[in-house]
Write an enzyme that holds these catalytic residues in place. Structure first.
Site, PDB file in Angstrom:
ATOM      1  N   HIS A 194       5.023  -5.739  -2.437  1.00  0.00           N
ATOM      2  CA  HIS A 194       6.255  -5.500  -3.392  1.00  0.00           C
ATOM      3  C   HIS A 194       7.591  -6.034  -2.556  1.00  0.00           C
ATOM      4  O   HIS A 194       7.843  -5.873  -1.695  1.00  0.00           O
ATOM      5  CB  HIS A 194       6.310  -4.040  -3.652  1.00  0.00           C
ATOM      6  CG  HIS A 194       5.478  -3.395  -4.210  1.00  0.00           C
ATOM      7  ND1 HIS A 194       5.184  -3.436  -5.956  1.00  0.00           N
ATOM      8  CD2 HIS A 194       4.222  -2.927  -4.007  1.00  0.00           C
ATOM      9  CE1 HIS A 194       4.259  -2.759  -6.411  1.00  0.00           C
ATOM     10  NE2 HIS A 194       3.376  -2.389  -5.284  1.00  0.00           N
ATOM     11  N   HIS A 239      -6.300  -5.949  -4.855  1.00  0.00           N
ATOM     12  CA  HIS A 239      -5.729  -6.973  -4.327  1.00  0.00           C
ATOM     13  C   HIS A 239      -4.710  -6.744  -3.456  1.00  0.00           C
ATOM     14  O   HIS A 239      -3.619  -6.232  -3.861  1.00  0.00           O
ATOM     15  CB  HIS A 239      -5.562  -8.217  -5.408  1.00  0.00           C
ATOM     16  CG  HIS A 239      -5.261  -9.532  -5.054  1.00  0.00           C
ATOM     17  ND1 HIS A 239      -6.364 -10.392  -5.109  1.00  0.00           N
ATOM     18  CD2 HIS A 239      -4.534 -10.240  -4.126  1.00  0.00           C
ATOM     19  CE1 HIS A 239      -6.002 -11.767  -4.616  1.00  0.00           C
ATOM     20  NE2 HIS A 239      -4.947 -11.497  -3.875  1.00  0.00           N
ATOM     21  N   HIS A 254      -1.136  -6.851  -2.134  1.00  0.00           N
ATOM     22  CA  HIS A 254       0.071  -7.303  -2.695  1.00  0.00           C
ATOM     23  C   HIS A 254       1.239  -6.741  -1.906  1.00  0.00           C
ATOM     24  O   HIS A 254       1.381  -5.711  -1.610  1.00  0.00           O
ATOM     25  CB  HIS A 254       0.303  -7.369  -4.051  1.00  0.00           C
ATOM     26  CG  HIS A 254       0.091  -5.830  -4.717  1.00  0.00           C
ATOM     27  ND1 HIS A 254      -1.143  -5.378  -4.799  1.00  0.00           N
ATOM     28  CD2 HIS A 254       1.006  -4.972  -5.106  1.00  0.00           C
ATOM     29  CE1 HIS A 254      -0.969  -4.229  -5.298  1.00  0.00           C
ATOM     30  NE2 HIS A 254       0.253  -3.951  -5.596  1.00  0.00           N
ATOM     31  N   GLN A 272       0.713  -1.270   0.040  1.00  0.00           N
ATOM     32  CA  GLN A 272      -0.137   0.108  -0.069  1.00  0.00           C
ATOM     33  C   GLN A 272       0.807   1.289  -0.004  1.00  0.00           C
ATOM     34  O   GLN A 272       0.750   2.137   0.968  1.00  0.00           O
ATOM     35  CB  GLN A 272      -1.042  -0.107   1.231  1.00  0.00           C
ATOM     36  CG  GLN A 272      -1.948  -1.252   1.106  1.00  0.00           C
ATOM     37  CD  GLN A 272      -2.791  -1.044   2.340  1.00  0.00           C
ATOM     38  OE1 GLN A 272      -2.674  -0.666   3.219  1.00  0.00           O
ATOM     39  NE2 GLN A 272      -3.794  -1.955   2.166  1.00  0.00           N
TER      40      GLN A 272
END
Lengths: 148, 148
Positions: A97, A93, A95, A84
């Site tokens: 990184h 969705h 996720h 985020q």
């Protein structure tokens, strides 16, 4: 063949290089740096706060495992792990990184944060800038082999 | 009174607003935005990869709980959650940044990534730029009350 979903999108299993009980990891259509990958819950969940405790645990234990492999494989000097990263996000969705970092991969005025913002916009809007399915499948196969 | 360690440093318990079985959370000496807090393992661990699975699970379940409270309390429109955001980092103690985001909190050329880099440098080097212990203790008390 297993099916993976990223929000409303179907993810081709050829781009997925790791699957656990509750999470999966995929290579990027448009990596910000070589080795930039995404780790996601299998269940379609828009926001971090909506994950169950067992999903949070699995997601980050998987992220830890992947980060270690990615750091070594891409000979990185450090890692960035972020979720985020946007001021105003159209939630799709959850996720995580994972980005291997090297000397000089970003200048001060071309920061990873701006790059990650551009990354998701372009992934949404500019398919012509994506890598080919073949290129992604090749990388996913290569990464998959590191977990066996 | 409980003692908390952040690498080689002792953290004053007055700055800590939440403690779980394996993690703790503290307010910032120099927050990048109001409500910017840190979540850490109780055990002194330099790198993410050195955390045990139960520590990873506890760290991110705690982060999720804190992020939800911080987002509401600071009336944020979204959140940024990041670890190891540096290209070249002097590893000290694993910590997760939680930042509530609002409209206009960063311009494009003054990104959160640059701010987080400056943040840790100044925390290391420029004590005169830190907030007072009293100010930090006040915020920690306020945040602590939200978890009861």
């Amino acid at each position: 063949m297993a099916t993976f979903r990223f929000g409303q999108h179907i993810v081709k299993s050829s781009a997925v290089f790791l699957k656990t009980e509750l999470s999966f990891a995929l290579v990027n259509r448009k990596p910000v740096v070589p080795g930039h990958v995404l780790v996601c819950p299998l269940r379609v969940v828009e926001r971090f706060r909506d994950l169950r405790p067992d999903e949070v645990a699995d997601l980050f234990m998987t992220t830890q495992r992947i980060a270690d492999v990615i750091e070594k494989h891409f000979q990185a000097s450090s890692l960035t792990i972020a979720i985020q990263v946007y001021k105003f996000i159209a939630y799709t969705h959850v996720h995580v990184h994972v980005l291997p970092r090297k000397a000089g991969d970003f200048d001060k005025n071309d920061s990873i944060y701006d790059e990650l913002q551009k990354h998701d916009r372009e992934n949404e809007d500019v398919p012509s800038k994506w890598r080919s399915e073949e290129e992604m499948a090749k990388e996913a196969t290569e990464l998959h082999s590191l977990f066996n």
